[in-house]
Every structure is written in C-alpha cells, then in structure tokens.
Design a protein around this motif. Sequence first.
Motif, PDB file in Angstrom:
ATOM      1  N   SER A   1      67.802  34.225 -86.284  1.00  0.00           N
ATOM      2  CA  SER A   1      66.759  34.640 -85.334  1.00  0.00           C
ATOM      3  C   SER A   1      67.374  35.142 -84.033  1.00  0.00           C
ATOM      4  CB  SER A   1      65.809  33.475 -85.043  1.00  0.00           C
ATOM      5  OG  SER A   1      64.971  33.217 -86.145  1.00  0.00           O
TER       6      SER A   1
ATOM      7  N   SER B   1      68.712  38.499 -84.576  1.00  0.00           N
ATOM      8  CA  SER B   1      67.619  39.461 -84.675  1.00  0.00           C
ATOM      9  C   SER B   1      67.155  39.918 -83.295  1.00  0.00           C
ATOM     10  CB  SER B   1      66.451  38.840 -85.449  1.00  0.00           C
ATOM     11  OG  SER B   1      65.349  39.709 -85.487  1.00  0.00           O
TER      12      SER B   1
ATOM     13  N   HIS C   1      67.082  43.789 -82.137  1.00  0.00           N
ATOM     14  CA  HIS C   1      65.843  44.449 -81.726  1.00  0.00           C
ATOM     15  C   HIS C   1      65.941  45.030 -80.313  1.00  0.00           C
ATOM     16  CE1 HIS C   1      63.780  42.458 -85.152  1.00  0.00           C
ATOM     17  NE2 HIS C   1      62.907  43.436 -85.002  1.00  0.00           N
TER      18      HIS C   1
ATOM     19  N   SER D   1      65.365  30.330 -80.858  1.00  0.00           N
ATOM     20  CA  SER D   1      65.291  31.675 -81.434  1.00  0.00           C
ATOM     21  C   SER D   1      65.916  32.759 -80.564  1.00  0.00           C
ATOM     22  CB  SER D   1      63.827  32.038 -81.725  1.00  0.00           C
ATOM     23  OG  SER D   1      63.038  31.936 -80.555  1.00  0.00           O
TER      24      SER D   1
ATOM     25  N   TYR E   1      56.981  38.997 -77.827  1.00  0.00           N
ATOM     26  CA  TYR E   1      57.716  38.101 -78.722  1.00  0.00           C
ATOM     27  C   TYR E   1      56.853  36.878 -79.009  1.00  0.00           C
ATOM     28  CZ  TYR E   1      61.509  35.458 -80.846  1.00  0.00           C
ATOM     29  OH  TYR E   1      62.293  34.755 -81.735  1.00  0.00           O
ATOM     30  N   TYR E   2      56.616  36.632 -80.299  1.00  0.00           N
ATOM     31  CA  TYR E   2      55.762  35.529 -80.725  1.00  0.00           C
ATOM     32  C   TYR E   2      56.634  34.322 -81.044  1.00  0.00           C
ATOM     33  CZ  TYR E   2      52.327  39.201 -80.785  1.00  0.00           C
ATOM     34  OH  TYR E   2      51.503  40.231 -80.397  1.00  0.00           O
TER      35      TYR E   2
ATOM     36  N   ARG F   1      56.565  32.319 -84.456  1.00  0.00           N
ATOM     37  CA  ARG F   1      57.050  32.928 -85.700  1.00  0.00           C
ATOM     38  C   ARG F   1      58.305  33.772 -85.502  1.00  0.00           C
ATOM     39  NH1 ARG F   1      54.003  38.034 -85.746  1.00  0.00           N
ATOM     40  NH2 ARG F   1      52.226  37.887 -84.333  1.00  0.00           N
ATOM     41  N   SER F   2      58.883  33.697 -84.308  1.00  0.00           N
ATOM     42  CA  SER F   2      60.148  34.392 -84.021  1.00  0.00           C
ATOM     43  C   SER F   2      60.088  35.853 -84.447  1.00  0.00           C
ATOM     44  CB  SER F   2      61.321  33.688 -84.726  1.00  0.00           C
ATOM     45  OG  SER F   2      61.455  32.368 -84.269  1.00  0.00           O
ATOM     46  N   ASP F   3      59.086  36.548 -83.933  1.00  0.00           N
ATOM     47  CA  ASP F   3      58.870  37.927 -84.364  1.00  0.00           C
ATOM     48  C   ASP F   3      58.489  38.795 -83.174  1.00  0.00           C
ATOM     49  OD1 ASP F   3      58.748  40.018 -86.120  1.00  0.00           O
ATOM     50  OD2 ASP F   3      56.729  39.560 -86.844  1.00  0.00           O
TER      51      ASP F   3
ATOM     52  N   SER G   1      56.773  42.473 -81.555  1.00  0.00           N
ATOM     53  CA  SER G   1      55.981  43.698 -81.637  1.00  0.00           C
ATOM     54  C   SER G   1      56.521  44.603 -80.536  1.00  0.00           C
ATOM     55  CB  SER G   1      54.492  43.417 -81.423  1.00  0.00           C
ATOM     56  OG  SER G   1      53.772  44.634 -81.343  1.00  0.00           O
TER      57      SER G   1
END
Length: 298
Positions: free
Chosen positions: A10, A13, A17, A157, A241-242, A245-247, A249
């Motif tokens: 994470s 990532s 990103h 994360s 950044y959420y 859920r380590s994601d 947009s």
Amino acid sequence: MEENEVLNPSQKSVLEHLGAKFTDRPLFSETLQQELKSELTLRLSKFQSSIPDSDTLYISKFHLNQIMRCECQFIADREKPFEWSVPTVRGLVSHKAIELSVFWRQDIDPLSLVDEALNRCSNGDDTLAKWIHTLSDGDHSQLRSDVNNRVGAFLESWPPLKKEWTPMLEAPVRAEFAEGKIILSGKVDLSLGKPYGNTAGKVLIDFKTGAFYPSHREDLRFYALLESIRLGVPPRMVATYYLDRSDFSIEHVTENVLEAALFRIEDGVERIVNVLFGDAEPKGCSSKWCELCNEENA
C-alpha cells in the motif's frame, strides 16, 4: 524515510500514484493566474449589489455542496446554531493527529498521537474544548477509538513523508472577490510538492472514509482553483484517499478542470445569493438521504 526502510504494497502504491517525472509535469501559462482572477472577479462582482453592506458571504466547499444538493436543507442548516458532533470532531482530531505524525521527530504509535491531538483540542476555552469535556467516559473512549482507527490506517498505508516533498497539512487558502463581499476559503488536508517556475509540481490530497461521491472530486477542484489563484501555478494533480480501503480517486489538473470549478462557484454563489438575499423560494430535492425533504414529502 531511510534508504533501507521497507515499504508495504500500500505504501509503494501511494508513491506510484503520486510520483511523476519532471518531464511529465504540465507547464501552465504565465498569464493563467491573472486570467482566472479576472474571470472569477467578473462572474462574482455581479452579485455584490445583492449582498447587504453589513454582510460578507463566506463560501467553502461545504456551502457549495449544500446549496447544490438541497437549497431547503442549506437554509435550515444555516438557521440552526452550530453544534459540535461526533463525526465533525472525529474528522478534526484525526486530521490533527495525522498532522502531528508527519512532523513528530521520533517514531510514535497511533494512540499516542490521538491522545496528543485530543489534549490539544480540549485545552482552551473555545466551544470545541467545552464539548470534549462534556463527553462521558464511554463517549470519549469511543471517539478515541474511532480516531485511532483512522490515524492507524494512515500510518499503515502511507510511507513516511520526506521533508523534501514539502508536506503541508491543513494549510489555509483564501481568495476575496466583489470588494471583499465574497470570500472563498478552505483548508487542504495534505499538499505535497511545489511548482518549479510555471511547471506544476504540487499534489493536493483529501482524506476520506466510505464510498466515493462526486462531491469529493468537486471539493478538490475548488481547492485547485484557489491554489491556482494564490500561486499562479495550478497543482498538477488532486487526489482523494480513502483510508478504510487504501485507495485513490485521482484527477490531473487541466485548465478545463479549473474552468469547471469556476463555473460551479458562480452557480453556487448565485443560488446562495438568491435564497438568502433575493426573492427565490428555496428548492427541495428528491434524495432519499435528505431528512428534511423526506419529512415534507411523507
């Protein structure tokens, strides 16, 4: 971050990103800052005469989202005195603890950061401090636990932020129009990087939990426009950044993105001026999440 520090997937990532080679970063016009200022001045000055001399219209991302979602709810919330709530305080303390984590000199566990942030928020005689002191032991413990989950998620994360990345947390940004009658303002959760001349280098990040909503992207476009007016060079990217859920947009900032933000501000300010100072009747909405309109339609 030490050279030999091992990152989890994470954390890697996040770097993938947000990183970009200098040659891949956009170059913006020298005149963009003045063009944006002039365009927004032109579009907002027409509302100046409608705002009473004793009033100043403060516009944040929250106000824009409210008025776009439901004008009736916007008016109802405006007429209610502000009260602190668990969700509001949870977000504020989480951001404060994350801010402390970035600049803390030694390794520190999430809960210690949470306690330090809570102590800072509860020391004083403002309404937030008083609200925290009214919490029962159980509610205080639950707030502490909820904030700890968010801060722990960030530390797990995200890689440690290097000072070379120019991290800034909760940095205020502001722009005034219509001879100070309309003030646009906000605070970005985290910004990284900086421009080099007219080459964009900054990334703006908002931290969220839960599902994606289109308003999350609009929030960051609003910040990107204010940052462009302040510095003269837009950020190269905005990202939500959420934490749960380590994601990401992500949206890359272009002049079209800034133009969309500008039009939305004009639209939002016009609606706010009309319902507050004009003869317009506030419009409701059909959203199932709007308690006010659902009650009226029941």
